[in-house]
Every structure is written in C-alpha cells, then in structure tokens.
Design a protein around this motif. Structure first.
Motif, short mmCIF file in Angstrom:
data_model
loop_
_atom_site.label_atom_id
_atom_site.label_comp_id
_atom_site.label_asym_id
_atom_site.label_seq_id
_atom_site.Cartn_x
_atom_site.Cartn_y
_atom_site.Cartn_z
N ALA A 44 48.19 -108.48 -12.81
CA ALA A 44 48.65 -107.36 -11.98
C ALA A 44 49.99 -106.82 -12.46
O ALA A 44 50.19 -105.60 -12.52
CB ALA A 44 48.76 -107.80 -10.53
N ASP A 45 50.90 -107.71 -12.83
CA ASP A 45 52.25 -107.29 -13.23
C ASP A 45 52.23 -106.38 -14.45
O ASP A 45 53.06 -105.48 -14.57
CB ASP A 45 53.14 -108.50 -13.50
N CYS A 46 51.28 -106.60 -15.36
CA CYS A 46 51.23 -105.74 -16.55
C CYS A 46 50.25 -104.58 -16.38
O CYS A 46 49.91 -103.89 -17.35
CB CYS A 46 50.93 -106.56 -17.80
N GLY A 47 49.79 -104.36 -15.15
CA GLY A 47 48.92 -103.22 -14.86
C GLY A 47 47.48 -103.41 -15.29
O GLY A 47 46.75 -102.44 -15.46
N GLY A 48 47.06 -104.66 -15.42
CA GLY A 48 45.72 -104.92 -15.93
C GLY A 48 44.61 -105.03 -14.90
O GLY A 48 43.43 -105.02 -15.27
N SER A 49 44.94 -105.12 -13.63
CA SER A 49 43.90 -105.35 -12.62
C SER A 49 42.87 -104.23 -12.60
O SER A 49 41.66 -104.48 -12.64
CB SER A 49 44.53 -105.49 -11.23
N LYS A 50 43.32 -102.99 -12.55
CA LYS A 50 42.39 -101.86 -12.47
C LYS A 50 41.56 -101.69 -13.75
O LYS A 50 40.33 -101.57 -13.67
CB LYS A 50 43.15 -100.59 -12.14
N PRO A 51 42.18 -101.69 -14.95
CA PRO A 51 41.36 -101.54 -16.16
C PRO A 51 40.33 -102.65 -16.34
O PRO A 51 39.22 -102.39 -16.79
CB PRO A 51 42.38 -101.57 -17.31
N LEU A 52 40.68 -103.89 -15.97
CA LEU A 52 39.70 -104.97 -16.06
C LEU A 52 38.56 -104.75 -15.08
O LEU A 52 37.38 -104.91 -15.44
CB LEU A 52 40.37 -106.32 -15.79
N PRO A 85 35.98 -110.48 -26.47
CA PRO A 85 36.95 -111.02 -27.43
C PRO A 85 38.38 -110.91 -26.89
O PRO A 85 38.78 -109.89 -26.34
CB PRO A 85 36.77 -110.14 -28.67
N ALA A 86 39.13 -111.99 -27.03
CA ALA A 86 40.50 -112.02 -26.52
C ALA A 86 41.36 -110.89 -27.08
O ALA A 86 42.15 -110.31 -26.33
CB ALA A 86 41.13 -113.38 -26.79
N PRO A 87 41.25 -110.52 -28.36
CA PRO A 87 42.06 -109.40 -28.84
C PRO A 87 41.75 -108.08 -28.12
O PRO A 87 42.65 -107.26 -27.94
CB PRO A 87 41.70 -109.31 -30.33
N ASP A 88 40.50 -107.89 -27.68
CA ASP A 88 40.15 -106.69 -26.91
C ASP A 88 40.87 -106.67 -25.57
O ASP A 88 41.35 -105.64 -25.11
CB ASP A 88 38.64 -106.60 -26.69
N VAL A 89 40.95 -107.85 -24.94
CA VAL A 89 41.66 -107.96 -23.66
C VAL A 89 43.15 -107.72 -23.87
O VAL A 89 43.79 -106.98 -23.11
CB VAL A 89 41.40 -109.33 -23.01
N ALA A 90 43.71 -108.33 -24.91
CA ALA A 90 45.15 -108.16 -25.19
C ALA A 90 45.48 -106.69 -25.45
O ALA A 90 46.50 -106.18 -24.97
CB ALA A 90 45.55 -109.02 -26.39
N ALA A 91 44.62 -106.01 -26.17
CA ALA A 91 44.85 -104.58 -26.44
C ALA A 91 44.78 -103.77 -25.15
O ALA A 91 45.60 -102.89 -24.92
CB ALA A 91 43.83 -104.07 -27.46
N LEU A 92 43.82 -104.09 -24.29
CA LEU A 92 43.67 -103.37 -23.03
C LEU A 92 44.88 -103.61 -22.11
O LEU A 92 45.36 -102.69 -21.45
CB LEU A 92 42.39 -103.83 -22.31
N LEU A 93 45.39 -104.83 -22.09
CA LEU A 93 46.45 -105.19 -21.16
C LEU A 93 47.86 -104.92 -21.66
O LEU A 93 48.80 -105.14 -20.93
CB LEU A 93 46.33 -106.67 -20.76
#
Length: 175
Positions: free
Chosen positions: A62-70, A141-149
């Motif tokens: 949530a802190d990095c704004g990832g809740s909505k995109p995920l 893939p973890a790099p896809d998540v890291a890029a999104l977040l």
C-alpha cells in the motif's frame, strides 16, 4: 479488533500510498500487544508475529501505491517460505513496530526482511520469500511485480545470509 480483521483491512482497504515511496523503501506498521495476542505464558504468541508480518507486507504494498495496480491485474502475494528468529518477548500493551523491506528478487521470488521491535529493541527478525500469483493460479515473474510496484527492473544484490537461506529452503531460482 482481532488480528485477522486487521490483516483483512490492510489488504482489502489499504492505507493510502506515501508519495515517493518505492518497494525498496522500508514500510513501518505500528500496533500494540493486545490481550488476544498472549499465550499461556503471558507473552505474545509466535503465531501473532506471523500475522503482524502479513499485515506489514500488505502495508508495504500500500505504501508504494501497489494495492490498486495489483488488484486490477488480479495478482496477489503468497508466502513461499519464511523463518523467524525470536530475540525478546513482548508483553501486554507493549508498543510494536514491524519494519518491512524488500531486499531483492530473482525471476520467481521477492525476498523481504521484517524486523519486529518495541521501544527500539529487537524482538524478532523474519525472512520471507514471497511470490505473486494471478487469479488463474499462474505465477507472476518477480521482476514484473517489481516493475509494476516501483519501476525497478534490476534487483539489488541479496545479502549473503538471505541468499544462503533461500538456497537452504530451496526457493532460490536455479538457472
């Protein structure tokens, strides 16, 4: 409020993002030891640490704004492996901080450290290997998540102890 409700709120009604926060910045979750957290020896039960760490990971997202995109992609985190080292007991009403931070990732796994402190003293340290799944059960893939977040494509180098732990619990990526 039980710890499960706290976790559900952190996950499904996340707190707002912190401007400028990335997945590589630490995220802090604050709470207190509650009566329902205690075991028969009147200190915080070891399972409660894991639940607090679950909430801490939801707050990090949530802190990095990832809740909505995920959520829009139907991606969600799961724990592949974890270990906790307990250093100091926590007792009723003590303040607790869980500091969660991403240490790095490989093609499959995101590695986190979660440190539990009270009044500046270490109570526990957890290492977590997490992966992300899609609603259809496929692995993201973890790099896809890291890029999104956070736009990060290249992982920081994992600390030696974390890399050794990942190999020991058999979650580390193998070429």
């Amino acid at each position: 409020m039980t710890r499960q409700i706290q976790l559900a709120l952190a996950t499904f009604r996340p707190r707002g993002p912190i401007p400028g926060q990335t997945i590589l910045d630490p995220s802090v979750t604050r709470t207190r030891v509650r009566p329902g957290d205690l075991d028969i020896y009147l200190h915080m039960n070891n399972a409660v640490y894991l639940n607090l760490m679950d909430s801490g990971r939801s707050n990090l997202i949530a802190d990095c704004g990832g809740s909505k995109p995920l959520a829009e992609r139907g991606w969600y985190p799961v724990v592949a492996a974890s270990t906790v080292t307990y250093k100091r007991s926590l007792t009723l009403f003590q303040p607790v901080e869980v500091t969660s931070r991403v240490l790095g990732w490989d093609p499959r796994i995101v590695y986190l450290e979660q440190v539990v402190t009270s009044r500046g003293q270490l109570s526990a340290r957890g290492l977590v290997a997490g992966r992300f799944l899609a609603k259809d059960g496929s692995r993201i893939p973890a790099p896809d998540v890291a890029a999104l977040l956070g736009g990060h494509v290249t992982s920081p180098t994992l600390p030696d102890d974390v890399a050794a732990w990942a190999r020991a619990v058999d979650v580390a990526h193998r070429d």
